[in-house]
Scaffold this motif. Structure first.
Motif, PDB file in Angstrom:
ATOM      1  N   ILE A 185       0.837  -1.203   0.000  1.00  0.00           N
ATOM      2  CA  ILE A 185       0.000   0.000   0.000  1.00  0.00           C
ATOM      3  C   ILE A 185       0.874   1.257   0.000  1.00  0.00           C
ATOM      4  CG2 ILE A 185      -1.695   1.324   1.339  1.00  0.00           C
ATOM      5  CD1 ILE A 185      -2.785  -1.365   2.336  1.00  0.00           C
ATOM      6  N   PHE A 186       1.959   1.198   0.774  1.00  0.00           N
ATOM      7  CA  PHE A 186       2.776   2.399   0.900  1.00  0.00           C
ATOM      8  C   PHE A 186       4.004   2.401  -0.014  1.00  0.00           C
ATOM      9  CE2 PHE A 186       0.435   2.224   4.935  1.00  0.00           C
ATOM     10  CZ  PHE A 186      -0.200   3.449   4.838  1.00  0.00           C
ATOM     11  N   ALA A 187       4.147   1.376  -0.838  1.00  0.00           N
ATOM     12  CA  ALA A 187       5.301   1.333  -1.745  1.00  0.00           C
ATOM     13  C   ALA A 187       5.130   2.389  -2.836  1.00  0.00           C
ATOM     14  CB  ALA A 187       5.422  -0.051  -2.364  1.00  0.00           C
ATOM     15  N   SER A 188       6.253   2.921  -3.294  1.00  0.00           N
ATOM     16  CA  SER A 188       6.181   3.896  -4.378  1.00  0.00           C
ATOM     17  C   SER A 188       5.842   3.181  -5.675  1.00  0.00           C
ATOM     18  CB  SER A 188       7.526   4.602  -4.523  1.00  0.00           C
ATOM     19  OG  SER A 188       8.464   3.689  -5.036  1.00  0.00           O
ATOM     20  N   GLN A 189       5.333   3.959  -6.614  1.00  0.00           N
ATOM     21  CA  GLN A 189       4.971   3.389  -7.908  1.00  0.00           C
ATOM     22  C   GLN A 189       6.174   2.724  -8.575  1.00  0.00           C
ATOM     23  OE1 GLN A 189       3.226   6.291 -10.483  1.00  0.00           O
ATOM     24  NE2 GLN A 189       3.630   5.041 -12.273  1.00  0.00           N
ATOM     25  N   TRP A 233       3.784  -8.246 -13.159  1.00  0.00           N
ATOM     26  CA  TRP A 233       2.389  -8.104 -13.597  1.00  0.00           C
ATOM     27  C   TRP A 233       1.840  -6.735 -13.241  1.00  0.00           C
ATOM     28  CZ3 TRP A 233       0.384  -7.955  -8.705  1.00  0.00           C
ATOM     29  CH2 TRP A 233       0.960  -8.794  -7.740  1.00  0.00           C
ATOM     30  N   PHE A 234       2.394  -6.103 -12.218  1.00  0.00           N
ATOM     31  CA  PHE A 234       1.968  -4.740 -11.913  1.00  0.00           C
ATOM     32  C   PHE A 234       2.504  -3.776 -12.969  1.00  0.00           C
ATOM     33  CE2 PHE A 234       2.137  -0.606  -9.937  1.00  0.00           C
ATOM     34  CZ  PHE A 234       0.918  -0.532  -9.301  1.00  0.00           C
ATOM     35  N   ALA A 235       3.758  -3.977 -13.345  1.00  0.00           N
ATOM     36  CA  ALA A 235       4.362  -3.132 -14.381  1.00  0.00           C
ATOM     37  C   ALA A 235       3.577  -3.233 -15.683  1.00  0.00           C
ATOM     38  CB  ALA A 235       5.808  -3.545 -14.600  1.00  0.00           C
ATOM     39  N   ASN A 236       3.165  -4.463 -16.046  1.00  0.00           N
ATOM     40  CA  ASN A 236       2.435  -4.652 -17.295  1.00  0.00           C
ATOM     41  C   ASN A 236       1.059  -3.993 -17.274  1.00  0.00           C
ATOM     42  OD1 ASN A 236       4.454  -6.109 -18.501  1.00  0.00           O
ATOM     43  ND2 ASN A 236       3.711  -8.066 -17.738  1.00  0.00           N
ATOM     44  N   SER A 237       0.467  -3.888 -16.084  1.00  0.00           N
ATOM     45  CA  SER A 237      -0.886  -3.315 -16.007  1.00  0.00           C
ATOM     46  C   SER A 237      -0.858  -1.808 -16.234  1.00  0.00           C
ATOM     47  CB  SER A 237      -1.508  -3.615 -14.650  1.00  0.00           C
ATOM     48  OG  SER A 237      -0.914  -2.799 -13.659  1.00  0.00           O
ATOM     49  N   GLY A 238       0.300  -1.163 -15.977  1.00  0.00           N
ATOM     50  CA  GLY A 238       0.404   0.280 -16.178  1.00  0.00           C
ATOM     51  C   GLY A 238      -0.313   1.094 -15.108  1.00  0.00           C
ATOM     52  N   HIS A 289      -1.013   2.917 -11.286  1.00  0.00           N
ATOM     53  CA  HIS A 289      -0.161   3.780 -10.469  1.00  0.00           C
ATOM     54  C   HIS A 289      -0.018   3.300  -9.042  1.00  0.00           C
ATOM     55  CE1 HIS A 289       0.053   6.479 -13.777  1.00  0.00           C
ATOM     56  NE2 HIS A 289      -1.255   6.561 -13.834  1.00  0.00           N
ATOM     57  N   ASN A 290      -1.068   2.698  -8.507  1.00  0.00           N
ATOM     58  CA  ASN A 290      -0.935   2.153  -7.155  1.00  0.00           C
ATOM     59  C   ASN A 290      -1.768   0.890  -7.053  1.00  0.00           C
ATOM     60  OD1 ASN A 290      -3.695   2.812  -6.434  1.00  0.00           O
ATOM     61  ND2 ASN A 290      -2.986   4.940  -6.354  1.00  0.00           N
ATOM     62  N   ILE A 291      -1.668   0.269  -5.879  1.00  0.00           N
ATOM     63  CA  ILE A 291      -2.248  -1.061  -5.752  1.00  0.00           C
ATOM     64  C   ILE A 291      -3.778  -1.027  -5.744  1.00  0.00           C
ATOM     65  CG2 ILE A 291      -2.182  -1.152  -3.212  1.00  0.00           C
ATOM     66  CD1 ILE A 291      -1.215  -3.928  -5.685  1.00  0.00           C
ATOM     67  N   TRP A 292      -4.360   0.092  -5.289  1.00  0.00           N
ATOM     68  CA  TRP A 292      -5.835   0.173  -5.309  1.00  0.00           C
ATOM     69  C   TRP A 292      -6.332   0.210  -6.740  1.00  0.00           C
ATOM     70  CZ3 TRP A 292      -6.881  -1.386  -0.850  1.00  0.00           C
ATOM     71  CH2 TRP A 292      -6.191  -0.949   0.281  1.00  0.00           C
ATOM     72  N   GLN A 293      -5.630   1.017  -7.547  1.00  0.00           N
ATOM     73  CA  GLN A 293      -6.024   1.115  -8.954  1.00  0.00           C
ATOM     74  C   GLN A 293      -5.917  -0.252  -9.628  1.00  0.00           C
ATOM     75  OE1 GLN A 293      -3.601   3.743 -11.266  1.00  0.00           O
ATOM     76  NE2 GLN A 293      -5.027   3.747 -12.974  1.00  0.00           N
ATOM     77  N   TYR A 294      -4.902  -1.006  -9.207  1.00  0.00           N
ATOM     78  CA  TYR A 294      -4.726  -2.346  -9.766  1.00  0.00           C
ATOM     79  C   TYR A 294      -5.868  -3.269  -9.345  1.00  0.00           C
ATOM     80  CZ  TYR A 294      -2.644  -6.873 -10.756  1.00  0.00           C
ATOM     81  OH  TYR A 294      -2.423  -8.144 -11.222  1.00  0.00           O
ATOM     82  N   SER A 295      -6.373  -3.064  -8.124  1.00  0.00           N
ATOM     83  CA  SER A 295      -7.404  -3.974  -7.593  1.00  0.00           C
ATOM     84  C   SER A 295      -8.765  -3.793  -8.250  1.00  0.00           C
ATOM     85  CB  SER A 295      -7.578  -3.754  -6.088  1.00  0.00           C
ATOM     86  OG  SER A 295      -6.358  -3.828  -5.434  1.00  0.00           O
ATOM     87  N   ILE A 296      -9.051  -2.560  -8.714  1.00  0.00           N
ATOM     88  CA  ILE A 296     -10.433  -2.278  -9.126  1.00  0.00           C
ATOM     89  C   ILE A 296     -10.900  -3.096 -10.337  1.00  0.00           C
ATOM     90  CG2 ILE A 296     -12.018  -0.454  -9.841  1.00  0.00           C
ATOM     91  CD1 ILE A 296     -10.351   1.437  -8.073  1.00  0.00           C
ATOM     92  N   PRO A 297     -10.090  -3.211 -11.410  1.00  0.00           N
ATOM     93  CA  PRO A 297     -10.547  -4.069 -12.513  1.00  0.00           C
ATOM     94  C   PRO A 297     -10.763  -5.514 -12.068  1.00  0.00           C
ATOM     95  CG  PRO A 297      -8.647  -2.786 -13.200  1.00  0.00           C
ATOM     96  CD  PRO A 297      -8.812  -2.566 -11.738  1.00  0.00           C
TER      97      PRO A 297
END
Lengths: 304, 390
Positions: A32-36, A45-50, A52-60
């Motif tokens: 949660i607190f890690a930098s982008q 897999w986070f890099a590939n998703s493009g 910015h943070n983990i919440w944005q990654y979770s929503i899709p």
């Protein structure tokens, strides 16, 4: 004695729940607190998703999870109600008890078996149906083509989910409907109602809250289901509604299972964060379901 | 109970591979020693029985071999090499009957973390430790020493496809990159036709199939595409698939299953899992080369490697132009510390790494797990790394 026993049981459940939340939160903190940059650096897999943070990654992921579960319920609930009514009111007792135990048996089949069946049997046979849907109902965003070949898509997952939850919902619905007071149905029949009318007037309203609870139980299984998603779905990462196209969706549980084995420490933390999101979702859904279940009961009591 | 456990353990150990004969011999030895003891203690029946039980159980280590290695040794890491590790474990325990080894194929990342935390003695990993991880290990489990890393498992990656009536497809890396990036969508595309003038290519959609989970195979495949296509493949090497084109399968077997299931698919997988699927010959220099164990091992042998002490890390030269190489290769390492908390662990790690990189063990893995045996000159370099373990 009984008071102490029930009290401790209650406390144990609540502390377990609290410990789960605490564990998930603590483990999620690094992600949660890690930098982008750190997230993109360490988690492929986070890099590939493009994102910015983990919440944005979770929503899709959350979106796909809910979409798959809702579609599954849309298929499963009407079918289950129909089967339950058929078994409780239209079939001789002896046959219905045989069917009832068969349905209980279905409810006990592990999801990996359903997954295997879907991969080997269902997926190759669905492409014809899906092509038909896409050709004729393609104007509905849900059935937008082109259909993936083989159809390892979200709708297949939803169908398998439906098959998994039908036995659960049906078994509970049978139980609920069979407890409708006979006086109610008989009174309706005496007033000249047909069988279907008596069911509509007395059985369905009586069972409403029970059916909602049963559906929630099914929804819970669909939300957390992992193996089937892992085996059937060609995942993606988007908000697409096109459930016939591959590479569009991935559920939270499926994503955790797919990426956990090779994840580094930050990756594990990020996956746990998505798990926390799923946990909160189920919590909210159950909370809302409670509210819905409680509503009709209250009005009934008032009538008395 | 002790005896029973010992027998079961040996059964499990020898049950892997074709060591059943060994197991039979061993059982006879067990029985014989039991009889001997029985004679000795025949005066008091009950006490002798107990004695037999304890004697056979505990004397197990002395009679089996000359090795003094005993105890529990744990490793974890890459799932790619886990079937090879199973073969090696069986072979190693045949020589050191009282050593018991576990390997948890939880994934490269998990294995490296376990090693840094000191949870395991050795870790299997598809990518070398990063400098950051080495530093962490030197402050953690490997305090007072450094990290040893050697390649133990080399496996060619094959590009597989499912297309009726088309055998021996030939593709350049650029075409492969365009297919997997969605730029070429039909099998009868002019570019594929130009590379396969004799094949009757159908007017059919191409479905590229990739891995849905994070994996070393994907990392090596994307690394190959990134290095050999001069920017046509825009994504950097990554263990997780970078685009949304086509379909995907969970694990190697899941991917193979998708490719088998429908016609017009193309994917990539560890060569040992290809089965009956057709494979693509990729262009190396001016020739098209099919995957081969020799080509893969040769590439690893002749590629430059990191020279820091103890860490033998290969920098695969994917841009080779000599067709004796097969540049689409996965190299999996095993990593451990140079210093260990006791001499027993150090002895074990040294003889374990020596054994698994030996000619015998590598050939066994090639037979059972389909890997490419490492060559003599690689073995020489590995030896130097192993020597740094104190």
């Amino acid at each position: 004695m009984l008071k102490i026993a029930s009290k401790t049981s209650g406390i144990i459940i609540l502390t377990t729940l609290a410990l789960v939340v605490i564990f998930l939160s603590i483990e999620a903190v690094p992600a949660i607190f890690a930098s982008q940059d750190a997230l993109r650096d360490q988690i492929p897999w986070f890099a590939n998703s493009g994102d910015h943070n983990i919440w944005q990654y979770s929503i899709p992921l959350l979106f796909s999870t809910i979409l798959a579960a809702l579609l599954a319920l849309l298929i499963a609930v009407p079918l289950s109600i129909a089967v339950a009514l058929f078994l409780t009111y239209y079939v001789p007792k002896r046959i219905s008890s045989v069917f009832g135990s068969l349905i209980d048996l279905l409810a006990a089949i592990p999801s990996v078996v359903y997954g295997l069946w879907a991969v080997a049997v269902l997926v190759p046979r669905l492409s014809g149906v899906f092509n038909f849907l896409s050709r004729n109902f393609g104007w509905i965003p849900l059935f937008h083509g082109p259909v993936a070949e083989p159809p390892r898509v979200l709708l297949t997952v939803s169908i398998v989910f439906a098959v998994m939850v039908i036995p659960i919902i049906t078994a509970l619905a049978c139980e609920i409907y069979s407890q409708t007071p006979h006086l109610n149905t008989e009174a309706a029949l005496a007033l000249g109602a047909t069988k279907w009318e008596s069911i509509r007037l007395s059985v369905l309203p009586f069972g409403k809250s029970g059916i909602i609870s049963a559906s929630m139980l099914g929804l819970g299984r669909a939300l957390g289901e992992t193996m089937a998603v892992l085996m059937i779905l060609s995942p993606g990462h988007s908000f697409s509604l096109s459930v016939l196209m591959s590479g569009q969706h991935q559920t939270i549980a499926g994503n955790i299972a797919a990426n956990f084995p090779e994840a580094g420490s930050l990756g594990v933390s990020a996956l746990i964060t998505t798990g926390l999101v799923l946990f909160l979702l189920t919590f909210i859904i159950n909370f809302l379901a409670r509210k819905v279940v409680d509503l009709p009961l209250k009005t009934k009591r008032r009538k008395k | 109970m002790v005896c029973y456990n010992e027998i079961m353990k040996n059964y499990v150990d020898y049950g892997v591979g074709d060591s059943d004969k060994e197991f039979a011999k061993k059982s006879v030895r067990f029985a014989k020693s039991g009889l001997k003891s029985l004679k000795l203690f025949s005066l008091v029946a009950i006490s002798s029985f107990v004695a037999v039980a304890s004697l056979t159980g505990c004397s197990n280590g002395d009679q089996s071999s000359s090795s003094s290695l005993s105890g529990q040794f744990a490793g974890s890491g890459a799932s790619s090499q886990s079937s090879a590790v199973d073969v090696w474990r069986a072979g190693f325990q045949a020589k050191n009957a009282s050593a018991s080894i576990t390997y948890d194929g939880k994934g490269s990342g998990g294995g490296r973390k376990d090693l840094i935390d000191g949870a395991v003695l050795f870790a299997g990993t598809d990518v070398a430790l990063t400098d950051d991880e080495v530093k962490k290990a030197e402050n953690g489990a490997c305090k007072g020493g450094g990290v040893v890393e050697v390649p133990v498992y080399i496996s060619p990656i094959a590009i597989v496809y499912n297309l009726d009536d088309v055998k021996d497809l030939k593709l350049t890396p650029v075409t492969v990159a365009k297919i997997f990036d969605g730029a070429i969508t039909k099998w009868n595309d002019a570019e594929i036709k130009a590379e396969n003038p004799d094949a009757s290519l159908p007017d059919k959609a191409i479905t590229p199939v990739h891995r849905s989970d994070q994996s070393g195979t994907t990392e090596n495949f994307t690394d190959y595409l990134a290095k050999t296509t001069d920017g046509i493949w825009k994504h950097p090497a990554s263990g997780s698939w970078p685009n949304n084109v086509g379909q995907s399968g969970q694990g190697t077997s899941g991917l193979i299953n998708v490719v088998q299931q429908s016609s017009g698919t193309i994917g990539y997988a560890d060569a040992s899992k290809v089965g009956k699927l057709s494979t693509v010959a990729i262009k190396v220099g001016d020739k098209f080369v099919k995957y081969s164990a020799e080509g893969a091992a040769k590439l690893v042998e002749d590629s430059p490697y990191g020279s820091s002490e103890g860490r033998y890390v290969v920098e695969l030269n994917r841009k080779v132009t000599d067709p004796k190489y097969y540049p689409l290769v996965l190299v999996s390492y095993q990593a451990t510390c140079t210093v260990h908390k006791d001499s027993k662990s150090a002895d074990f790690v040294r003889s374990w790494l020596t054994y698994i990189t030996s000619d015998e063990a590598q050939k066994k893995a090639a037979e059972e797990a389909g890997s490419a045996p490492i060559s003599e000159s690689i073995r020489e370099r590995i030896k130097k790394s192993i020597e740094t373990i104190k």
